[in-house]
Design an enzyme around this catalytic site. Structure first.
Site, PDB file in Angstrom:
ATOM      1  N   HIS A 101       1.071  -1.250   0.008  1.00 27.46           N
ATOM      2  CA  HIS A 101      -0.053  -0.039  -0.084  1.00 27.46           C
ATOM      3  C   HIS A 101       0.773   1.351  -0.088  1.00 27.46           C
ATOM      4  O   HIS A 101       1.863   1.186   0.525  1.00 27.46           O
ATOM      5  CB  HIS A 101      -0.942   0.127   1.207  1.00 27.46           C
ATOM      6  CG  HIS A 101      -0.313   0.168   2.603  1.00 27.46           C
ATOM      7  ND1 HIS A 101       0.037   1.288   3.120  1.00 27.46           N
ATOM      8  CD2 HIS A 101      -0.013  -0.998   3.462  1.00 27.46           C
ATOM      9  CE1 HIS A 101       0.504   0.864   4.569  1.00 27.46           C
ATOM     10  NE2 HIS A 101       0.463  -0.333   4.496  1.00 27.46           N
ATOM     11  N   ASP A 103      -0.127   4.523   0.873  1.00 32.38           N
ATOM     12  CA  ASP A 103      -1.014   5.517   1.752  1.00 32.38           C
ATOM     13  C   ASP A 103      -0.159   5.313   3.202  1.00 32.38           C
ATOM     14  O   ASP A 103       0.429   4.161   3.300  1.00 32.38           O
ATOM     15  CB  ASP A 103      -2.226   5.195   1.969  1.00 32.38           C
ATOM     16  CG  ASP A 103      -2.664   4.068   2.701  1.00 32.38           C
ATOM     17  OD1 ASP A 103      -2.503   2.839   2.055  1.00 32.38           O
ATOM     18  OD2 ASP A 103      -3.415   4.112   3.915  1.00 32.38           O
ATOM     19  N   GLU A 169      -5.091   1.708   3.023  1.00 33.34           N
ATOM     20  CA  GLU A 169      -4.637   0.468   3.838  1.00 33.34           C
ATOM     21  C   GLU A 169      -4.817   1.094   5.368  1.00 33.34           C
ATOM     22  O   GLU A 169      -5.426   0.784   6.517  1.00 33.34           O
ATOM     23  CB  GLU A 169      -3.495  -0.176   3.915  1.00 33.34           C
ATOM     24  CG  GLU A 169      -3.534  -1.738   4.519  1.00 33.34           C
ATOM     25  CD  GLU A 169      -3.098  -1.390   6.132  1.00 33.34           C
ATOM     26  OE1 GLU A 169      -3.117  -2.402   6.921  1.00 33.34           O
ATOM     27  OE2 GLU A 169      -2.187  -0.251   6.211  1.00 33.34           O
ATOM     28  N   GLU A 170      -3.807   2.160   5.767  1.00 36.63           N
ATOM     29  CA  GLU A 170      -3.845   2.782   6.934  1.00 36.63           C
ATOM     30  C   GLU A 170      -5.194   3.356   7.318  1.00 36.63           C
ATOM     31  O   GLU A 170      -5.569   3.473   8.767  1.00 36.63           O
ATOM     32  CB  GLU A 170      -2.918   3.830   7.027  1.00 36.63           C
ATOM     33  CG  GLU A 170      -1.514   3.339   6.411  1.00 36.63           C
ATOM     34  CD  GLU A 170      -0.693   2.348   7.843  1.00 36.63           C
ATOM     35  OE1 GLU A 170      -1.455   2.044   8.645  1.00 36.63           O
ATOM     36  OE2 GLU A 170       0.290   1.976   7.531  1.00 36.63           O
TER      37      GLU A 170
END
Length: 463
Positions: A101, A103, A169-170
């Site tokens: 990911h 982000d 994702e975060e």
């Protein structure tokens, strides 16, 4: 470790040569503050996705490279941009899906950073910066490994490759399930590599074979219709802070272990891991005792935990002689492998409702759950991955559990039940992901890139 073929030796040398360029591109990605949380600039996440898409296109191996979004469940809003690149397999070869990911977590208190969080800085063999480890290093491990494969064998290889670089994702992967459903045919693979975990230490590689699940929610405790004077009514009227403190205290026993009936634990052996190592890796001072019971790794890998991660209440600066009518807290629970996260959340909610003091009114909101994960280690891809890691690091890999959660893996299992899922990573225990001064150990990154290149070569050579 097995002897290398001339082809795999060439790939390993190409991977070593690819490391400097991969680190330079990692630095460029770190400079983009791609925070997907509400309140931050979406344009930065879009810029990050575009940069990753360019890196994928420049490989010259994909049939298609796209920046795509999907709808967030329950809202209809579009999620953050992800990069999807696809290359069809040929000659009966398998297809591998490479996930990471782009982000990152918010910075937090910038004064705690020793260098600017979005200015990549090398100190003591580590690259510092937000996302340097989690998970832009995972992105560049994939890109670097593919570059090495191309440099060594050319673009005319038969292995199918799908690259999926998520953009939220975060922030909870709100559109992940919809993205998988919308793009199931493009993402379908025999082997899935999730490069978003860690290693045993800076020099010893690991395959993550278990992950705890998660249950996160906001709890609001209310005891009054309005604020009242603490001198006039204190001692007779329960304020929300008093009720919240008493209520939250019931979640743990005197050892700090979870005391919620219905939350289960997994019975599994764990490797030797000392309290001294825990103190070093977690930053636990000598005067503070660890919590829980059993071996340290069993507490982290196989037992539940509950943490209060945020609170809305009057600040110290704004404190007044007032009985607070309402207090809200964010509770983050980790769920032991083997228990559905929804079941664990239900146990916590039932416990809190039963323990509410003084008839306090409880409200539960913003509920998020993600199931735990256990890897089937019997598949051939696990054997191939272990061999690649042993060669890439020069050390035999360790099977580990992880106390953190990657909830979307349950979505992958549901959508692609026949795929072999490998959870790998570029982090070492001192990476401080999510914390100030996040960093990437450069030697670990080099070895991870080499290992993945060898895994790709091995799968391409599969008969």
């Amino acid at each position: 470790m097995t002897s290398e073929s001339p082809r795999s030796s060439a790939v390993r040398e190409a991977a070593l040569s690819a490391v400097p360029a991969a680190l330079a591109d990692l630095g460029a990605l770190v400079r983009i503050p791609s925070i997907a949380f509400p309140g931050f600039d979406r344009a930065d996440v879009e810029r990050s996705a575009a940069a990753v898409a360019t890196l994928a296109e420049d490989l010259g191996i994909f049939d298609r490279v796209e920046v795509k979004t999907a709808a967030i469940a329950g809202t209809g809003e579009q999620g953050m941009p992800a990069v999807l690149a696809t290359r069809a397999a040929r000659g009966g070869k398998p297809t591998i899906l490479l996930y990471a990911h782009h982000d990152v977590q918010p910075v937090g208190d910038e004064s705690l950073w020793e260098s600017a969080p979005f200015e990549p800085t090398v100190r003591g063999g580590r690259l510092y910066g937000r996302g340097a480890a989690d998970d832009k290093a995972g992105v560049m491990a994939h890109i670097g490994a593919l570059r090495a494969l191309v440099d060594a064998v050319g673009t005319d290889f038969d292995l199918g490759v799908n690259l999926f670089i998520e953009g939220e994702e975060e922030a909870g992967s709100g559109s992940f399930a919809a993205f998988l459903s919308d793009n199931a045919d493009a993402l379908r693979a025999d082997v899935i590599v999730v490069a978003d975990s860690g290693n045993w230490d800076a020099t010893t590689p690991a395959l993550t074979v278990s992950l705890r699940g998660n249950a996160r929610f906001t709890l609001t405790v209310r005891t009054l219709e309005h604020a009242s004077h603490s001198g006039m009514f204190g001692g007779a009227v329960p304020d929300a802070m008093l009720a919240a403190i008493k209520l939250l205290g019931t979640l743990w026993d005197d050892d700090g272990a979870v005391a919620v009936a219905g939350m289960t634990e997994r019975d599994a052996d764990t490797p030797e891991y000392t309290e001294e190592t825990l103190r070093s890796e977690a930053g636990l001072p000598s005067g503070v005792s660890p919590i829980g019971r059993g071996s340290i790794l069993s507490r982290i890998w196989n037992k539940p935990s509950i943490t209060v991660t945020g609170i809305d209440a009057p600040t110290v600066r704004n404190a007044s002689n007032t009985l607070s009518p309402e207090v809200s807290v964010v509770i983050s629970a980790r769920v032991a492998p083997g228990q559905p996260a929804a079941e664990a959340y239900a146990a916590i909610e039932a416990h809190l409702r039963a323990a509410a003091p003084f008839g306090a009114e409880l409200t539960f909101s913003d509920i998020e759950t993600g199931d735990p994960f256990l890897v089937d280690t019997s598949g051939p891809a696990v054997t191939s991955a272990r061999a690649a890691l042993a060669t890439g690091y020069g050390v035999e890999p360790v099977d580990i559990g992880v106390g953190g959660s990657i909830p979307f893996i349950a979505d992958l299992v549901r959508e692609f039940p026949a795929a072999q899922i490998l959870v790998t990573g570029v982090e070492d225990p001192h990476a401080r992901a999510h914390s100030p001064n996040e960093s990437l150990h450069l030697e670990t990154f080099r070895n991870a890139l080499v290992s993945e290149a060898l895994l790709l070569e091995g799968l391409d050579s599969t008969v």
